[in-house]
Design a protein around this motif. Structure first.
Motif, PDB file in Angstrom:
ATOM      1  N   ALA A  46       0.814  -1.219   0.000  1.00 62.59           N
ATOM      2  CA  ALA A  46       0.000   0.000   0.000  1.00 62.59           C
ATOM      3  C   ALA A  46       0.838   1.256   0.000  1.00 62.59           C
ATOM      4  O   ALA A  46       0.333   2.332   0.301  1.00 62.59           O
ATOM      5  N   GLY A  47       2.123   1.174  -0.343  1.00 65.44           N
ATOM      6  CA  GLY A  47       2.970   2.350  -0.391  1.00 65.44           C
ATOM      7  C   GLY A  47       3.543   2.658   0.977  1.00 65.44           C
ATOM      8  O   GLY A  47       2.934   2.363   2.012  1.00 65.44           O
ATOM      9  N   PRO A  48       4.720   3.263   1.009  1.00 72.53           N
ATOM     10  CA  PRO A  48       5.423   3.453   2.281  1.00 72.53           C
ATOM     11  C   PRO A  48       5.018   4.699   3.053  1.00 72.53           C
ATOM     12  O   PRO A  48       5.452   4.875   4.195  1.00 72.53           O
ATOM     13  N   PHE A  49       4.198   5.575   2.452  1.00 71.37           N
ATOM     14  CA  PHE A  49       3.999   6.884   3.067  1.00 71.37           C
ATOM     15  C   PHE A  49       3.323   6.795   4.430  1.00 71.37           C
ATOM     16  O   PHE A  49       3.796   7.384   5.417  1.00 71.37           O
ATOM     17  N   GLU A  50       2.193   6.085   4.533  1.00 70.62           N
ATOM     18  CA  GLU A  50       1.481   6.023   5.808  1.00 70.62           C
ATOM     19  C   GLU A  50       2.307   5.310   6.870  1.00 70.62           C
ATOM     20  O   GLU A  50       2.274   5.682   8.048  1.00 70.62           O
ATOM     21  N   ARG A  51       3.062   4.300   6.478  1.00 68.79           N
ATOM     22  CA  ARG A  51       3.930   3.639   7.459  1.00 68.79           C
ATOM     23  C   ARG A  51       4.988   4.608   7.965  1.00 68.79           C
ATOM     24  O   ARG A  51       5.326   4.609   9.160  1.00 68.79           O
ATOM     25  N   HIS A  97      13.179   4.605  14.505  1.00 61.59           N
ATOM     26  CA  HIS A  97      11.918   4.879  13.799  1.00 61.59           C
ATOM     27  C   HIS A  97      11.987   6.217  13.061  1.00 61.59           C
ATOM     28  O   HIS A  97      11.438   6.344  11.945  1.00 61.59           O
ATOM     29  N   LEU A  98      12.653   7.176  13.641  1.00 63.64           N
ATOM     30  CA  LEU A  98      12.774   8.467  12.970  1.00 63.64           C
ATOM     31  C   LEU A  98      13.636   8.368  11.727  1.00 63.64           C
ATOM     32  O   LEU A  98      13.353   9.010  10.700  1.00 63.64           O
ATOM     33  N   HIS A  99      14.706   7.564  11.801  1.00 67.34           N
ATOM     34  CA  HIS A  99      15.521   7.335  10.604  1.00 67.34           C
ATOM     35  C   HIS A  99      14.692   6.668   9.509  1.00 67.34           C
ATOM     36  O   HIS A  99      14.797   7.014   8.324  1.00 67.34           O
ATOM     37  N   ASP A 100      13.902   5.683   9.911  1.00 70.17           N
ATOM     38  CA  ASP A 100      13.056   4.989   8.940  1.00 70.17           C
ATOM     39  C   ASP A 100      12.109   5.976   8.256  1.00 70.17           C
ATOM     40  O   ASP A 100      11.957   5.980   7.027  1.00 70.17           O
ATOM     41  N   THR A 106      12.208   7.279   4.198  1.00 72.45           N
ATOM     42  CA  THR A 106      11.063   7.118   3.292  1.00 72.45           C
ATOM     43  C   THR A 106      10.597   8.467   2.749  1.00 72.45           C
ATOM     44  O   THR A 106      10.354   8.617   1.546  1.00 72.45           O
ATOM     45  N   PHE A 107      10.467   9.458   3.625  1.00 74.59           N
ATOM     46  CA  PHE A 107      10.024  10.779   3.169  1.00 74.59           C
ATOM     47  C   PHE A 107      11.004  11.365   2.155  1.00 74.59           C
ATOM     48  O   PHE A 107      10.603  12.019   1.185  1.00 74.59           O
ATOM     49  N   THR A 108      12.296  11.140   2.383  1.00 79.37           N
ATOM     50  CA  THR A 108      13.299  11.642   1.440  1.00 79.37           C
ATOM     51  C   THR A 108      13.146  10.976   0.085  1.00 79.37           C
ATOM     52  O   THR A 108      13.192  11.625  -0.968  1.00 79.37           O
ATOM     53  N   LEU A 109      12.910   9.653   0.106  1.00 76.58           N
ATOM     54  CA  LEU A 109      12.800   8.911  -1.154  1.00 76.58           C
ATOM     55  C   LEU A 109      11.564   9.298  -1.950  1.00 76.58           C
ATOM     56  O   LEU A 109      11.611   9.374  -3.175  1.00 76.58           O
TER      57      LEU A 109
END
Length: 917
Positions: free
Chosen positions: A792-797, A820-823, A827-830
């Motif tokens: 379902a895409g990484p954004f909500e996770r 968790h913040l690195h994760d 994702t937000f950067t990508l």
């Protein structure tokens, strides 16, 4: 133009502006005159009346400075004066004459720079045009600027600029200066479409627009007036053409969309040749390219038809009908129908039978398109419904039986609606009341009127109209009565009046029969399922709506329509089977495009965009909504213009794209009706932006006001979609009670579905409402992270990881928070969610760690999952720790790490960390 004038003091230059009539050429020439302070200005214009007089245009241009010819060598002065006096110029002396003109202009420019302009160069005499373009190519370092304009292609060897149609923003600026009050964006879009972006057509349209049309209360005019300035310009060009040329141009105008071979045969049958079009092409009235004859603007075609005497139009129609074959039955019958004035039942029957053959034909390029029909949106369908509507309207005019004529006119209105021709559909519906209307026809007219009002007008008024249609149809056409009730339910939900749905479902129950066809059973299940959903009875709603999804997948033959697929897709969204909902909506889009049923496309694209949102495909959802916005504007569906603008605003806000989100909200009509779906979408978008900026109380206020639980008013379904943002905004605010109530509604819905996404969001919301730092909150966050589906895409996770990391950091557990913040940051950067990445960066710094952007060269070599693994390894995590954090097996991590080392050309974890630093 500014550069041309700025450089004229040191070096000569020329510019040719070319574009269709009304594109602004003359206005730009006037602007150049105003800007040419300190210049000597010579201005001329090509006149059709003087096109047969060699050097007439040159004489008018040079007359103010002809006394300076005394400074020229005597032979040049005599040659120039002789030519401009009307004695002409021998062929062998034309070069000398052109050089004399150049020398005269150079003499005039000795005192100060010279601006020489000629408007409509191609309309004047050819000899003057040749001399002026010769001069324009040889200005060298002379302080002379030459500005020429023409409608046809520019002369070779000269800098040129084509004046293209105005975009919507420029058109809005022009209209704002001309209209009695600022138009709504949808009105601007409709007028721009009607004008084809032509500035003069926009000005002409603006002169006919009323204040009610500016506000969107009444539909704006669909075509520029034939007697406006642009229409008069085309008429002037037409009047100058030879008689045979006008006759062939009339044939081309009447045979809209026809085979060019038909035009050739008709011209030959009338004693003319296709070569007679040449003067019309030179005049810019038609374009001949790729063996097709087109018009530069739809108004040019209308002017040609309107200017022709009635007898000439009838003769042209008969010529065209006489050369058409049996395979062009509809076009032949329609041309014959335009050659008669009295009722002709036999010809009307021929038109109806030809329409039936057209409707039954397979969609595609082979489908016949009738002349004189409204054009379909480019690239969608084959124009059959517009053709069928035009033919049936004419058949109704020729029908002697009033009841039969009304029935045919209603069918013409329905086909016009499917074609996206809203003004035509409304005109035909309004014309039904001129005489007695049979009850069954009146009921079907109410159904169509209600649907048009739902998409384009005042939605609350559509509900009683559709309900009345359902009551009238219940005794004779159950499927159509159910369709009217389903459409009334859609209108009630759009307007935020869900409390009306219970009554609609009650009216549908007596219409249900065991063993109904799938299309009928789909409607009854849809009405029952939506009604149960709105009252919170998900135990009853789920089975009914899942049945709708199954039935939608089984539709075939005549039952397979875009509307039926749309109802099935909306049911799929209500029971959170997002993949099935996407497939049904996408199938509806494909079918509507293939058949040209444009009226169903904006709704189908809305449903597809919502499915893509839930599937985590935000970019795809935005692209779908942009397509829906374009088609809603093109088909005059003002309400769905606002829906797609609202959806685009939400999608931009979710990605923290403030500028785009606010721009989309501003494009909506000035005040979407409170409680309506567009109003709710705009409020959701603004609330997300408030949340991004840390204005939690404001965000909670907006989201809590979307619906009033238990009242059946407001946008309950939009509030359910926005509940995760409401809970996040209100978790530690005064609106906690509103968030708890909304979450209870969300939970009842989510628990009735098998959607991992809904379950993950529910767990995240419970974590936010749990006591800060409690084991309950941590367990709920971990459940959410574990439940978010990878597909379902990484954004909500990533949003969940950011919120969990923030909670851990505030609970003084910075080391646990950083993972968790690195994760989240990665994702937000990508995915390019810059604002969210910045929030993750700020949280990481607060947790005692700085963050840099990975080396773009290294990042481009890796997939998203590989980059996340590489970043965790570079931070010191073991393969087992990486596997645990990403919910992968250790073997999978080992495999990815080998590929990462190979792609980046590194041999150790230390080198990997350096590559990503």
């Amino acid at each position: 133009m500014r550069r041309l004038l700025d450089e004229a003091a040191t070096s000569g230059g020329a510019l040719v502006l070319h574009g269709e009539p009304g594109s602004g050429r003359s206005t730009l020439v006037d602007h150049a005159h105003r800007q040419a302070t300190g210049f000597t200005v010579l201005a001329g214009a090509g006149l059709v009346e003087e096109a047969g007089l060699p050097y007439a245009g040159l004489q008018r241009l040079l007359d103010p400075v002809l006394d300076r010819a005394a400074a020229l060598p005597a032979p040049q002065a005599r040659l120039l004066r002789r030519a401009l006096a009307g004695a002409g110029c021998p062929t062998e002396r034309r070069l000398a004459l052109c050089l004399a003109v150049l020398r005269l202009l150079a003499t005039v420019a000795r005192d100060r720079p010279l601006l020489c302009t000629v408007d409509d160069l191609d309309r004047g005499d050819r000899a003057s045009a040749q001399a002026l373009t010769f001069v324009a190519r040889r200005l060298g370092r002379l302080p002379i600027a030459v500005l020429l304009t023409q409608a046809s292609a520019p002369p070779a060897g000269l800098p040129s600029h084509r004046l293209r149609p105005l975009g919507e923003r420029d058109a809005a600026a022009l209209l704002a200066d001309r209209l009695p009050e600022p138009p709504t964006p949808s009105v601007t879009a409709a007028l721009t479409l009607a004008a084809g972006g032509n500035p003069q057509a926009l000005v002409d349209l603006a002169a006919t627009v009323t204040p009610e049309q500016c506000r969107g209360d009444e539909p704006p005019p669909g075509t520029p007036p034939v007697d406006g300035a642009l229409g008069r310009a085309y008429r002037a060009r037409l009047d100058q053409l030879p008689a045979d040329t006008r006759r062939v141009v009339l044939l081309a105008a009447l045979d809209e969309g026809g085979d060019p071979r038909t035009l050739v045969r008709a011209a030959t049958a009338g004693g003319m040749t296709i070569a007679a079009l040449a003067p019309a092409e030179v005049a810019g009235l038609v374009r001949v390219a790729d063996d097709r004859v087109t018009f530069p603007h739809p108004l040019a075609r209308a002017v040609v038809v309107a200017a022709a005497p009635l007898a000439d139009r009838r003769a042209a129609h008969l010529l065209l009908a006489g050369v058409l074959t049996d395979g062009q039955r509809l076009r032949r019958a329609l041309h014959r129908s335009h050659a008669v004035t009295d009722p002709d039942p036999a010809l009307a029957t021929e038109l109806v039978e030809a329409v039936a053959a057209l409707v039954d034909a397979e969609p595609g390029p082979a489908a016949e398109v009738a002349p004189g029909c409204d054009p379909a949106v480019e690239g969608v369908g084959d124009g059959r419904w517009a053709a069928a509507s035009a033919a049936l309207e004419r058949a109704a005019d020729l029908t002697g039986d009033p009841a039969l004529a009304v029935d045919r006119r209603l069918t013409a209105a329905r086909y016009a609606w499917w074609a996206g021709a809203v003004p035509r559909a409304r005109r035909l519906l309004a014309g039904l009341g001129a005489g007695p209307v049979p009850p069954a026809v009146a009921a079907r007219a109410d159904l169509l009127s209600g649907e048009v009002e739902l998409r384009c007008g005042r939605v609350p008024g559509a509900v009683p109209t559709l309900r009345a249609a359902a009551d009238a149809l219940a005794g004779g056409d159950r499927p159509l009565a159910l369709a009217a009730l389903a459409r009334a339910g859609e209108a009630a939900c759009f307007a935020g009046e869900q409390y009306r749905y219970a009554d609609l479902a009650r009216r549908a129950r007596p219409l249900t029969r065991p063993g109904d066809e799938p299309a009928t059973a789909l409607l009854t299940a849809h009405l029952a399922g939506v009604a149960a959903t709105l009252r919170g009875d998900h135990e009853r709603a789920g089975p009914a709506l899942r049945r709708v999804v199954v039935l939608g997948g089984r539709l075939a033959g005549p039952a397979l329509t875009p509307s039926a697929l749309n109802w099935a897709a909306s049911a799929g969204l209500l029971v959170a089977v997002d993949g099935a909902a996407y497939r049904l909506a996408d199938r509806a889009v494909t079918l509507a495009r293939a058949t040209g049923e444009l009226s169903a496309l904006p709704r189908a694209l809305e449903l597809r965009a919502i499915a893509e949102y839930w599937l985590g495909r935000h970019e795809a959802a935005a692209e779908t909504s942009r397509d829906g916005l374009r088609l809603a504007r093109a088909t005059g569906q003002a309400n769905w213009v606002d829906v797609h603008l609202g959806m685009l605003a939400v999608l931009a806000a979710v990605r923290a794209d403030r500028d785009t989100s606010l721009r989309r909200v501003r494009e909506m009509r000035p005040e979407p009706a409170p409680g309506s779906r567009p109003h709710a979408l705009a409020a959701w978008a603004l609330a997300v932006l408030d949340l991004v900026d840390g204005r939690h109380a404001e965000a909670a206020d907006r989201l809590a006001s979307l619906a009033r639980p238990g009242s059946g008013r407001g946008q309950v379904l939009v509030q359910v979609m926005a509940t995760p943002y409401l809970v996040e905004a209100a978790a530690h605010q005064a609106h906690r009670a509103a968030a708890t109530a909304a979450l209870a509604v969300f939970d009842r819905w989510a628990s009735s579905t098998a959607s991992p996404t809904r379950h993950a969001l529910s767990a995240r919301c419970h974590a936010l409402l749990a006591p800060r730092g409690s084991a309950e909150a941590e367990d709920a966050f971990r459940t959410a992270l574990r439940t978010h589906p990878a597909e379902a895409g990484p954004f909500e996770r990533a949003r969940t990881a950011l919120l969990f990391g923030r909670e851990l950091r505030r609970g003084r557990r910075p080391r646990d928070a950083r993972a968790h913040l690195h994760d989240a940051w990665g994702t937000f950067t990508l995915v390019g969610a810059t604002a969210w990445a910045e929030q993750a960066t700020a949280e990481l710094r607060a947790a005692g760690e700085s963050v840099g952007v990975p080396d773009p060269a290294a990042a481009r070599l890796l997939t998203g999952q590989q980059l996340r693994i590489a970043r965790l390894v570079a931070e010191g995590a073991t393969n087992r720790e990486v596997a645990a954090r990403m919910f992968l097996s250790t073997r999978t991590v080992d495999h990815h790490l080998r590929n990462i080392f190979h792609r980046l050309g590194v041999r150790s974890r230390t080198e990997l960390a350096r590559a990503l630093s």
